[in-house]
Design a protein around this motif. Structure first.
Motif, mmCIF file in Angstrom:
data_model
loop_
_atom_site.group_PDB
_atom_site.id
_atom_site.type_symbol
_atom_site.label_atom_id
_atom_site.label_comp_id
_atom_site.label_asym_id
_atom_site.label_seq_id
_atom_site.Cartn_x
_atom_site.Cartn_y
_atom_site.Cartn_z
ATOM 1 N N GLN A 75 0.840 -1.205 0.000
ATOM 2 C CA GLN A 75 0.000 0.000 0.000
ATOM 3 C C GLN A 75 0.874 1.254 0.000
ATOM 4 O OE1 GLN A 75 -2.949 0.171 3.097
ATOM 5 N NE2 GLN A 75 -3.752 2.148 2.424
ATOM 6 N N GLU A 76 1.946 1.233 0.804
ATOM 7 C CA GLU A 76 2.852 2.380 0.823
ATOM 8 C C GLU A 76 3.487 2.592 -0.553
ATOM 9 O OE1 GLU A 76 7.073 3.793 2.840
ATOM 10 O OE2 GLU A 76 5.832 2.338 3.906
ATOM 11 N N GLN A 77 3.869 1.494 -1.193
ATOM 12 C CA GLN A 77 4.465 1.601 -2.525
ATOM 13 C C GLN A 77 3.504 2.242 -3.510
ATOM 14 O OE1 GLN A 77 7.332 1.792 -4.104
ATOM 15 N NE2 GLN A 77 7.959 -0.359 -4.175
ATOM 16 N N SER A 78 2.232 1.852 -3.420
ATOM 17 C CA SER A 78 1.220 2.419 -4.314
ATOM 18 C C SER A 78 1.048 3.915 -4.068
ATOM 19 C CB SER A 78 -0.114 1.692 -4.107
ATOM 20 O OG SER A 78 -1.133 2.257 -4.888
ATOM 21 N N VAL A 79 1.015 4.317 -2.785
ATOM 22 C CA VAL A 79 0.865 5.744 -2.458
ATOM 23 C C VAL A 79 2.079 6.533 -2.933
ATOM 24 C CG1 VAL A 79 0.679 7.397 -0.565
ATOM 25 C CG2 VAL A 79 -0.684 5.305 -0.514
ATOM 26 N N LEU A 80 3.281 5.977 -2.737
ATOM 27 C CA LEU A 80 4.495 6.661 -3.180
ATOM 28 C C LEU A 80 4.513 6.825 -4.699
ATOM 29 C CD1 LEU A 80 7.196 5.052 -0.846
ATOM 30 C CD2 LEU A 80 6.248 7.361 -0.703
ATOM 31 N N ASP A 81 4.006 5.832 -5.414
ATOM 32 C CA ASP A 81 3.914 5.957 -6.874
ATOM 33 C C ASP A 81 3.019 7.145 -7.252
ATOM 34 O OD1 ASP A 81 5.556 3.806 -7.326
ATOM 35 O OD2 ASP A 81 3.937 2.360 -7.580
ATOM 36 N N SER A 82 1.893 7.263 -6.547
ATOM 37 C CA SER A 82 0.976 8.374 -6.832
ATOM 38 C C SER A 82 1.605 9.717 -6.474
ATOM 39 C CB SER A 82 -0.331 8.187 -6.043
ATOM 40 O OG SER A 82 -0.991 6.997 -6.428
ATOM 41 N N VAL A 463 11.370 0.293 0.273
ATOM 42 C CA VAL A 463 10.179 -0.558 0.343
ATOM 43 C C VAL A 463 10.377 -1.804 -0.517
ATOM 44 C CG1 VAL A 463 7.735 -0.721 -0.265
ATOM 45 C CG2 VAL A 463 8.590 1.313 0.903
ATOM 46 N N GLY A 464 10.906 -1.613 -1.727
ATOM 47 C CA GLY A 464 11.148 -2.750 -2.609
ATOM 48 C C GLY A 464 12.131 -3.734 -2.017
ATOM 49 N N ALA A 465 13.183 -3.221 -1.372
ATOM 50 C CA ALA A 465 14.168 -4.098 -0.743
ATOM 51 C C ALA A 465 13.539 -4.916 0.377
ATOM 52 C CB ALA A 465 15.337 -3.273 -0.211
ATOM 53 N N ARG A 466 12.660 -4.270 1.154
ATOM 54 C CA ARG A 466 11.994 -5.002 2.245
ATOM 55 C C ARG A 466 11.027 -6.050 1.702
ATOM 56 N NH1 ARG A 466 9.978 -0.006 5.612
ATOM 57 N NH2 ARG A 466 10.836 1.137 3.852
ATOM 58 N N LEU A 467 10.338 -5.723 0.608
ATOM 59 C CA LEU A 467 9.456 -6.712 -0.006
ATOM 60 C C LEU A 467 10.259 -7.902 -0.536
ATOM 61 C CD1 LEU A 467 6.955 -4.375 -1.900
ATOM 62 C CD2 LEU A 467 6.423 -5.870 0.034
ATOM 63 N N ASN A 468 11.438 -7.636 -1.107
ATOM 64 C CA ASN A 468 12.303 -8.728 -1.566
ATOM 65 C C ASN A 468 12.777 -9.569 -0.389
ATOM 66 O OD1 ASN A 468 12.111 -7.961 -4.242
ATOM 67 N ND2 ASN A 468 13.959 -6.689 -4.190
ATOM 68 N N THR A 469 13.094 -8.901 0.714
ATOM 69 C CA THR A 469 13.507 -9.635 1.920
ATOM 70 C C THR A 469 12.390 -10.543 2.402
ATOM 71 O OG1 THR A 469 14.994 -7.836 2.603
ATOM 72 C CG2 THR A 469 14.263 -9.360 4.318
ATOM 73 N N ILE A 470 11.166 -10.042 2.357
ATOM 74 C CA ILE A 470 10.021 -10.856 2.783
ATOM 75 C C ILE A 470 9.862 -12.064 1.863
ATOM 76 C CG2 ILE A 470 7.499 -10.887 2.977
ATOM 77 C CD1 ILE A 470 7.640 -8.019 3.983
ATOM 78 N N ASP A 471 10.044 -11.869 0.559
ATOM 79 C CA ASP A 471 9.932 -13.002 -0.382
ATOM 80 C C ASP A 471 10.946 -14.090 -0.044
ATOM 81 O OD1 ASP A 471 7.884 -11.813 -1.773
ATOM 82 O OD2 ASP A 471 9.179 -10.923 -3.306
ATOM 83 N N VAL A 472 12.194 -13.683 0.226
ATOM 84 C CA VAL A 472 13.238 -14.662 0.564
ATOM 85 C C VAL A 472 12.907 -15.361 1.878
ATOM 86 C CG1 VAL A 472 15.670 -14.934 1.167
ATOM 87 C CG2 VAL A 472 15.020 -13.420 -0.717
ATOM 88 N N LEU A 473 12.499 -14.552 2.876
ATOM 89 C CA LEU A 473 12.173 -15.131 4.183
ATOM 90 C C LEU A 473 10.956 -16.039 4.094
ATOM 91 C CD1 LEU A 473 12.715 -12.082 6.580
ATOM 92 C CD2 LEU A 473 14.115 -14.139 6.387
ATOM 93 N N SER A 474 10.007 -15.691 3.233
ATOM 94 C CA SER A 474 8.811 -16.513 3.080
ATOM 95 C C SER A 474 9.170 -17.891 2.534
ATOM 96 C CB SER A 474 7.815 -15.822 2.150
ATOM 97 O OG SER A 474 6.663 -16.603 1.980
ATOM 98 N N GLN A 475 10.040 -17.921 1.540
ATOM 99 C CA GLN A 475 10.477 -19.204 0.993
ATOM 100 C C GLN A 475 11.241 -20.002 2.037
ATOM 101 O OE1 GLN A 475 12.691 -18.379 -2.581
ATOM 102 N NE2 GLN A 475 10.979 -17.362 -3.589
#
Length: 529
Positions: A75-82, A463-475
């Motif tokens: 959601q933060e990423q979407s707001v920052l894009d706007s 934000v993108g780096a944290r989302l990537n971290t979550i993807d790695v941690l999720s796996q």
């Protein structure tokens, strides 16, 4: 030893019960598929299972936290894009405003559209998540981050921290970003200031102008410009100027044009000096002759240097008196630099004459940094850490005022747009200074908007780096969870082949015991007589 018949029967009954119990347990292990029914079945295995179950519970919690963090960051990423899109539009309008052929009406229309962009940005910067919490207030998620002040400026009310969630044993991940780091920390190009100190023209008409300047090289500005400020620029003729530092040393050679300029040029003369850029302009009055240029411009002098901090005040809405802090200025730069808190101070009146001063942010248990009392006549001045504040009337007990310093080093993007709109709303008819102000404000605004967009881009990257971290941690979490489940199964679940063989053996043993007891129970001493 004599063995009685009751003993024989009792012993065999106990054996039958143990046999039936073993068969029942084995049948239960087979039917349920669970080998460890109670801790006594395998104490070591039971302890290991407990550890694995606790780990699985943590993994489940981490997975839920990662889902929550992902939703918040998306959601933060979407707001920052706007926000980035809105800033891009603001930049386009700012560049249009720099067109010297525009009329006052044209600039007014651009100012109106910039006002709409400003409102859109304010709404986006005050965005909430699905739970109704503000995205950019830091850890103060229930406090609106940005507000419009009475003087038309904008202030940040959140804190400089963030909310975090535990997503692994060793990682606490921020789920939001505070508005201070994104929208308040953009480098401000307008960190310099200039003023005319001498007009040699007898008619009082100003013909030479020096812009307020913009910082174009942060490292050079910080390393060189500050140390020699304030500077003096003297116009020697229609082609020469001189720059002196605060000690009177001639530093003209450090300017890009080495003290030369063209007073007859229709374009402004750019002076790049120690990481800052100024525009030197000559605008002759009606009836002036260019042949008399030297006599018209010689003798002008300007002072330029580092723009000072401004002080803003805010009255609490809960105050019961009519008292206002009408002005606040730095009276002692040394005390201000060394003592005034970076987040400002709060005045709390304990009576109509007594007050305590707290460093912001203040909590109920905070210790005052100083105290004081007021006199009987108003208005009067309150001095705190090098800042003088004028209070208009007697306050009431419980009244509160906040006083904050607005450093020129950084600038809120909303204030950048607001300052540009004010300049665009000023009529330039027969006003050379107003025309030059617009040009300089446009140049500053373009740089500040670019700096603001860079800050937003940095936040988006984070934000993108944290989302990537979550993807790695999720796996990794899924892999560990699968291993955990497999290990629990190997310890807890029944080995069907082993259990079936064991059940057959137990049945055989029980049947043998029954057969032998049947034979023994038929024996009698009378049969031997």
């Amino acid at each position: 030893m004599r063995i009685s018949t009751p003993q024989i029967f009792s012993s065999n009954i106990d054996g039958y019960q143990r046999g039936y119990s073993s068969i029942a347990k084995t049948q239960q292990q087979i039917s349920s598929g669970v080998r460890i029914q109670t801790p006594a079945d395998d104490p070591v295995g039971s302890a290991r299972l407990l550890q694995l179950q606790q780990q699985q519970a943590l993994l489940t919690q981490y997975s839920g936290n990662m889902t929550t963090a992902t939703n918040s960051l998306n959601q933060e990423q979407s707001v920052l894009d706007s926000i980035n899109t809105a800033l891009q539009r603001a930049r386009e309008l700012t560049l249009q405003a720099g067109d010297g052929s525009l009329t006052d009406e044209d600039r007014g229309a651009l100012s109106d559209e910039l006002g709409q962009v400003q409102k859109q940005l304010l709404t986006l910067m005050n965005s909430k998540d699905a739970s109704g919490n503000y995205l950019f207030s830091g850890s103060k998620s229930t406090v609106q981050p940005f507000i419009l002040n009475a003087d038309g400026t904008y202030s940040y009310q959140g804190d400089q921290s963030s909310l975090s969630l535990q997503v692994s044993d060793n990682l606490l991940l921020s789920t939001n970003d505070n508005g201070w780091s994104i929208f308040e920390m953009a480098s401000n190009a307008s960190r310099t200031i200039s003023s005319m100190t001498n007009n040699p023209n007898a008619d009082g008409t100003q013909r030479v102008f020096l812009s307020q300047g913009n910082v174009n090289n942060d490292s050079t500005y910080n390393a060189s410009f500050r140390a020699g400020a304030p500077y003096t620029l003297k116009v020697l003729s229609g082609t020469q100027y001189q720059i002196l530092d605060s000690s009177g040393n001639d530093v003209t050679s450090e300017a890009n044009s080495n003290g030369t300029y063209d007073a007859t040029s229709t374009d402004s003369n750019s002076i790049v000096f120690r990481g800052a850029q100024f525009q030197l302009d000559v605008s002759l009055a009606s009836g002036d002759s260019s042949s008399a240029m030297n006599s018209l411009v010689s003798g002008y002098s300007f002072s330029f240097g580092v723009a000072p901090d401004s002080i803003s005040t805010k009255r609490s809405a809960a105050n019961t008196s009519t008292a206002q802090i009408t002005s606040a200025t730095v009276s002692n730069s040394t005390a201000y630099t060394t003592q005034f808190p970076s987040s400002g101070v709060q005045l709390k009146f304990t009576s109509a004459t007594s007050y305590d001063v707290y460093a912001l942010p203040a909590s109920p248990g905070s210790t005052p940094m100083s105290s004081g009392t007021l006199g009987a006549t108003f208005p009067q001045t309150i001095s705190v850490a090098g800042v003088d504040m004028s209070i208009s009337a007697a306050p009431a007990s419980g009244d509160q005022f906040s006083v904050t310093a607005n450093t020129q080093e950084r600038q809120n993007i909303l204030n950048t747009i607001g300052q540009l709109r004010n300049a665009l709303s000023t009529s330039t008819a027969n006003a050379p200074q107003a025309q030059l102000n617009i040009r300089n404000m446009v140049a500053s605004a373009v740089t500040n908007i670019d700096n603001g967009m860079n800050q937003v881009s940095v936040a988006q990257s984070s934000v993108g780096a944290r989302l990537n971290t979550i993807d790695v941690l999720s796996q990794e979490n899924q892999s560990i969870s699968l291993t955990n489940t497999t290990t629990q199964s190997s310890i807890r679940d029944t080995d069907m082949a082993e259990a079936t063989s064991k059940l057959v053996l137990q049945q055989t043993m029980l049947e043998a015991a029954q057969a032998s007891f049947a034979r023994i129970s038929q024996l009698s001493l009378f049969n031997k007589l």
